[in-house]
Design an enzyme around this catalytic site. Sequence first.
Site, PDB file in Angstrom:
ATOM      1  N   LYS A  34      24.729   1.248  24.449  1.00  0.00           N
ATOM      2  CA  LYS A  34      24.222   2.667  24.811  1.00  0.00           C
ATOM      3  C   LYS A  34      24.932   4.036  25.866  1.00  0.00           C
ATOM      4  O   LYS A  34      25.674   3.106  26.105  1.00  0.00           O
ATOM      5  CB  LYS A  34      23.160   2.358  25.364  1.00  0.00           C
ATOM      6  CG  LYS A  34      23.014   2.262  26.704  1.00  0.00           C
ATOM      7  CD  LYS A  34      21.591   1.667  27.079  1.00  0.00           C
ATOM      8  CE  LYS A  34      21.711   1.186  28.380  1.00  0.00           C
ATOM      9  NZ  LYS A  34      20.123   0.130  28.888  1.00  0.00           N
ATOM     10  N   TYR A 297      35.475  27.605  46.886  1.00  0.00           N
ATOM     11  CA  TYR A 297      34.347  27.682  47.731  1.00  0.00           C
ATOM     12  C   TYR A 297      34.099  28.348  48.550  1.00  0.00           C
ATOM     13  O   TYR A 297      33.796  26.907  48.711  1.00  0.00           O
ATOM     14  CB  TYR A 297      33.517  27.566  46.301  1.00  0.00           C
ATOM     15  CG  TYR A 297      33.460  28.065  44.675  1.00  0.00           C
ATOM     16  CD1 TYR A 297      33.661  29.141  44.387  1.00  0.00           C
ATOM     17  CD2 TYR A 297      34.009  27.806  43.946  1.00  0.00           C
ATOM     18  CE1 TYR A 297      33.820  30.148  43.453  1.00  0.00           C
ATOM     19  CE2 TYR A 297      34.294  27.627  42.426  1.00  0.00           C
ATOM     20  CZ  TYR A 297      33.884  28.646  42.195  1.00  0.00           C
ATOM     21  OH  TYR A 297      34.250  29.714  40.925  1.00  0.00           O
TER      22      TYR A 297
END
Length: 404
Positions: A34, A297
């Site tokens: 999955k 940043y």
Amino acid sequence: MKSWVEISEERLSGNYHALRTAAGAGIPLLAVVKANAYGHGLAVCAPVLAKAGARWLGVNDAEEGVAARGILAAAGIPVELQPRILIMGGSLPDEADLLIEHDLTPVVWGVEQLEPLAAAVDRREMGFRFRVHLEVDTGMARQGVPPGEGLETVLAWLATHPGLRVEGVMTHFASTEVALSGQTLRQREAFEQAMGQVTLAGIRPELVHVGNSSMIDNCVAAAGEGSSVVWLRGVAARAGSDAMLRAGIGLYGYCLTIEGEAGDAASLVHEQLRPVMTWKTRVLAVREIGRGDTVGYNGTYVAQRPMQVALLAAGYADGLRRELSGPSGLPGGWVMVHGQEAAVLGRVSMNLTVVDVTEIPDVKMGDAVVLLGDGITAEDHARLAGTISYEVLCGVRAEARLVE
Ligand SMILES: *Cc1c(COP(=O)(O)O)cnc(C)c1O
């Protein structure tokens, strides 16, 4: 391609065989693929697992199941030789025809799921009974019908709908990574009660299946009475069924650490498993920065000396956890450049990351860099990000390629 995942065929099939051996003779494994094979690429992993001998694959939903069918066919495996595909995450009423058309086997637990399936089977006049796996909720309050009255209702409904056949009965355990877990014992009891009801209703499923990778890992230590694998064999035998185990994360080379007593011995399997994924990106640029220069940043990293830094072409949008950013002023996680650790400097950006290559000779534009693989594992990422290896792996968004 700026970031890609290399999948080791040898390790993937090696892990499959290691788990099978640990589960013991005669117990097949359903290979869970999955979430795009836990981020490893369904298209790459499904054929390898089929070739390794997996007779069952587990996916989440019908859409993944249809994709898996297409992949197996494209890999040259004729339909009749393809593994069976279990839709483990439930299905919706409008998916009934899709399931039947693609020979996908749904996990079911309620009349409201069974009704549209039975109607679709009737419409098609199939001439055979459509197989479903019945999930019992033994304590997770997620999927499944609880033993007792709830199960009685479903069994009574099934008795009047011969178009559907209960091929499997299953449950899911909540705490398999905990040695001698009381919760597992309570879930085992609830499941035994449910199996008693199933048998009384005259249903004899071919398969009874439970578990996950940690259950297999845990059972290596807790041999004998304590072992849930030994327990499963007993439950299946009493029902006249075969036992099966489901395994996901272990196939990809990871497993939670067993908690509590017997934990060390239980890591036997854990230690045989080898990470299948090597996630790579490339150096976009190399530059020198001076003392006092800031990186990224908010300038959270300030160079204390002249440094050489490399700009990498991957960031959090690609699945590189932002938690690998260093805490203010300090390096955080690391990547492997030319086989050496290179610390992340400043904040991980959306598609870019800066690392320290001051001590690593000859780094140049275009060089491959390992984000996840030898030297840096999904467990390292998970520790830095405060999560589990599962979430790190299935968060990786990069095209997968098979190697060796
Ligand atoms: C995902 C899943 C598994 C596999 O669990 P792992 O811990 O990855 O081995 C087994 N059973 C069910 C029902 C699942 O959803």
